[in-house]
Write a protein that holds these residues in place. Structure first.
Motif, PDB file in Angstrom:
ATOM      1  N   ILE A  14       0.747  -1.183  -0.141  1.00  0.00           N
ATOM      2  CA  ILE A  14      -0.041  -0.151   0.002  1.00  0.00           C
ATOM      3  C   ILE A  14       1.099   1.207   0.018  1.00  0.00           C
ATOM      4  O   ILE A  14       0.698   2.284  -0.689  1.00  0.00           O
ATOM      5  N   GLU A  15       1.916   1.402   0.901  1.00  0.00           N
ATOM      6  CA  GLU A  15       2.932   2.399   0.909  1.00  0.00           C
ATOM      7  C   GLU A  15       3.480   2.437  -0.499  1.00  0.00           C
ATOM      8  O   GLU A  15       3.768   3.893  -0.782  1.00  0.00           O
ATOM      9  N   ILE A  16       3.925   1.590  -0.939  1.00  0.00           N
ATOM     10  CA  ILE A  16       4.660   1.386  -2.333  1.00  0.00           C
ATOM     11  C   ILE A  16       3.877   2.170  -3.501  1.00  0.00           C
ATOM     12  O   ILE A  16       4.233   3.288  -3.958  1.00  0.00           O
ATOM     13  N   ALA A  17       2.657   1.842  -3.157  1.00  0.00           N
ATOM     14  CA  ALA A  17       1.725   2.105  -4.387  1.00  0.00           C
ATOM     15  C   ALA A  17       1.191   3.681  -4.398  1.00  0.00           C
ATOM     16  O   ALA A  17       1.319   4.679  -5.139  1.00  0.00           O
ATOM     17  N   LYS A  18       0.998   4.084  -3.203  1.00  0.00           N
ATOM     18  CA  LYS A  18       0.948   5.466  -2.828  1.00  0.00           C
ATOM     19  C   LYS A  18       2.047   6.619  -3.000  1.00  0.00           C
ATOM     20  O   LYS A  18       1.842   7.491  -3.724  1.00  0.00           O
ATOM     21  N   ARG A  19       3.494   5.962  -2.719  1.00  0.00           N
ATOM     22  CA  ARG A  19       4.446   6.833  -2.715  1.00  0.00           C
ATOM     23  C   ARG A  19       4.720   6.979  -4.444  1.00  0.00           C
ATOM     24  O   ARG A  19       5.471   7.938  -4.822  1.00  0.00           O
ATOM     25  N   HIS A  20       4.640   6.118  -5.244  1.00  0.00           N
ATOM     26  CA  HIS A  20       4.702   6.076  -6.718  1.00  0.00           C
ATOM     27  C   HIS A  20       3.597   6.412  -7.406  1.00  0.00           C
ATOM     28  O   HIS A  20       3.652   6.550  -8.652  1.00  0.00           O
ATOM     29  N   GLY A  21       2.340   6.668  -6.765  1.00  0.00           N
ATOM     30  CA  GLY A  21       1.321   7.300  -7.570  1.00  0.00           C
ATOM     31  C   GLY A  21       0.626   6.171  -8.530  1.00  0.00           C
ATOM     32  O   GLY A  21       0.282   6.418  -9.578  1.00  0.00           O
ATOM     33  N   LYS A  22       0.932   4.782  -8.242  1.00  0.00           N
ATOM     34  CA  LYS A  22       0.254   3.872  -8.919  1.00  0.00           C
ATOM     35  C   LYS A  22      -1.012   3.333  -8.310  1.00  0.00           C
ATOM     36  O   LYS A  22      -1.326   3.563  -7.013  1.00  0.00           O
ATOM     37  N   ALA A  23      -1.824   2.455  -8.992  1.00  0.00           N
ATOM     38  CA  ALA A  23      -3.232   1.856  -8.535  1.00  0.00           C
ATOM     39  C   ALA A  23      -2.752   0.751  -7.792  1.00  0.00           C
ATOM     40  O   ALA A  23      -1.482   0.098  -7.615  1.00  0.00           O
ATOM     41  N   LEU A  24      -3.488   0.207  -7.054  1.00  0.00           N
ATOM     42  CA  LEU A  24      -3.266  -1.039  -5.859  1.00  0.00           C
ATOM     43  C   LEU A  24      -4.074  -1.996  -6.325  1.00  0.00           C
ATOM     44  O   LEU A  24      -5.478  -1.699  -6.477  1.00  0.00           O
ATOM     45  N   VAL A  25      -3.812  -2.900  -6.769  1.00  0.00           N
ATOM     46  CA  VAL A  25      -4.691  -4.203  -7.113  1.00  0.00           C
ATOM     47  C   VAL A  25      -4.726  -5.442  -5.892  1.00  0.00           C
ATOM     48  O   VAL A  25      -3.465  -5.861  -5.438  1.00  0.00           O
ATOM     49  N   ILE A  26      -5.914  -5.355  -5.603  1.00  0.00           N
ATOM     50  CA  ILE A  26      -6.207  -6.225  -4.288  1.00  0.00           C
ATOM     51  C   ILE A  26      -6.608  -7.786  -4.556  1.00  0.00           C
ATOM     52  O   ILE A  26      -7.358  -7.846  -5.437  1.00  0.00           O
ATOM     53  N   HIS A  27      -5.796  -8.682  -3.892  1.00  0.00           N
ATOM     54  CA  HIS A  27      -6.227 -10.118  -3.838  1.00  0.00           C
ATOM     55  C   HIS A  27      -6.925 -10.206  -2.376  1.00  0.00           C
ATOM     56  O   HIS A  27      -6.232  -9.859  -1.650  1.00  0.00           O
ATOM     57  N   ASP A  28      -8.251 -10.810  -2.330  1.00  0.00           N
ATOM     58  CA  ASP A  28      -9.008 -10.597  -1.149  1.00  0.00           C
ATOM     59  C   ASP A  28      -9.805 -12.036  -1.157  1.00  0.00           C
ATOM     60  O   ASP A  28     -10.582 -12.188  -1.846  1.00  0.00           O
ATOM     61  N   ARG A  29      -9.247 -13.219  -0.431  1.00  0.00           N
ATOM     62  CA  ARG A  29      -9.833 -14.466  -0.641  1.00  0.00           C
ATOM     63  C   ARG A  29     -10.097 -14.777   1.025  1.00  0.00           C
ATOM     64  O   ARG A  29      -9.439 -14.896   1.687  1.00  0.00           O
ATOM     65  N   GLU A  30     -11.489 -14.773   1.051  1.00  0.00           N
ATOM     66  CA  GLU A  30     -11.969 -15.028   2.466  1.00  0.00           C
ATOM     67  C   GLU A  30     -11.325 -14.297   3.550  1.00  0.00           C
ATOM     68  O   GLU A  30     -11.121 -14.527   4.590  1.00  0.00           O
TER      69      GLU A  30
END
Length: 289
Positions: A151-167
């Protein structure tokens, strides 16, 4: 080749081109050129190639640099982080991993993801998140630490965050709230219900639907799609997995996106063109291309 192993036929082309927002070309048979040509022939003109470990993330970045219609996402999959920290899943104990530098190894791997995330051809950090289905309690701490770092990396670089959410719906939403989600956050292979879709909508999270929305037992997914705002909906294959009906169990690939798009349009009660147009606009906005 048995019928089960045979690639499904090409569907009727879409009138409005769309993007496959999540695929794994490196896990599919054939060449990248072949996969992109088949996809383009049916109106899938862009793909997001997603890395799950260091090797796959490097490959995603290299492939995106080589092809204008491929964008990369880089990350350590939620199930990869515990493997790095705990070491060989067949043998090492948590203490053994700690003595062998498992936490340092995770830091080193995250440093490499951070380096890749800075590249212009990399449009997203992911797939990251939590998986309580395949990783047991001993891996939760490593997953959460890795997720927060991504999350921190995505925000610092201004990139989208792609979530894997299983159960892991509640914990994923909790950590996003605690850390502060990036401006563009995508729930890949959305797996929540309608209530969660409303929570995601209120937060402005994109919801990407895969071929499993066509499965007979997937009514909760269709209920979620029915209430998700149209401007937050994406489509994906997660190929080679989650091949849409009627080809469930056979190899998936980006060229099968039109089947899922048509199923999504039926759920929403809109025509194919309206659904495709929304998906195309949303994907470009989500991944900033």
């Amino acid at each position: 080749m048995s019928a089960k192993d045979a690639p499904p036929p090409l569907p009727e082309p879409l009138g409005v081109p769309v993007a496959d927002s999540h695929t794994h070309l490196d896990m599919q048979s054939g060449t990248v050129e072949e996969a992109l040509a088949k996809a383009a022939a049916v109106g899938v003109d862009t793909v997001v190639q997603v890395g799950c470990d260091l090797k796959g993330s490097r490959w995603a970045a290299e492939t995106a640099a080589a092809y204008a219609n491929v964008h990369a996402a880089v990350a350590l999959h939620p199930n990869e982080a515990p493997r790095i920290v705990l070491g060989d899943p067949d043998g090492w104990s948590r203490q053994g991993a700690r003595e062998a530098g498992g936490d340092t190894a995770l830091d080193d791997a995250l440093t490499e993801i951070d380096r890749l995330a800075a590249l212009p051809e990399v449009r997203a950090v992911g797939e990251t998140g939590l998986d309580h289905f395949r990783t047991g309690p001993e891996g939760i701490a490593a997953q959460e630490r890795s997720f927060r770092a991504h999350i921190e990396i995505a925000k610092r670089h201004g990139k989208a965050l792609v979530i894997h959410d299983r159960e892991a719906h509640d914990d994923v939403l909790r950590i996003l709230a605690e850390e502060g989600a990036p401006e563009r956050t995508v729930f890949h292979c959305y797996s929540g219900d309608a209530e969660m879709a409303r929570i995601c909508a209120d937060a402005g999270y994109f919801m990407s639907f895969a071929g499993n929305v066509t499965f007979k037992n997937a009514q909760p997914l269709r209920d979620a799609l029915a209430v998700a705002p149209l401007d937050l909906v994406l489509v994906e294959t997660d190929a080679p997995f989650l091949t849409p009906a009627p080809y469930r169990g056979r190899p998936n690939a980006p060229y099968l996106v039109p089947i899922t798009v048509r199923a999504m349009a039926a759920v929403r009660g809109v025509d194919e063109e309206a659904m495709s147009t929304a998906i195309a606009v949303n994907t470009a906005r989500a991944f900033d291309y």
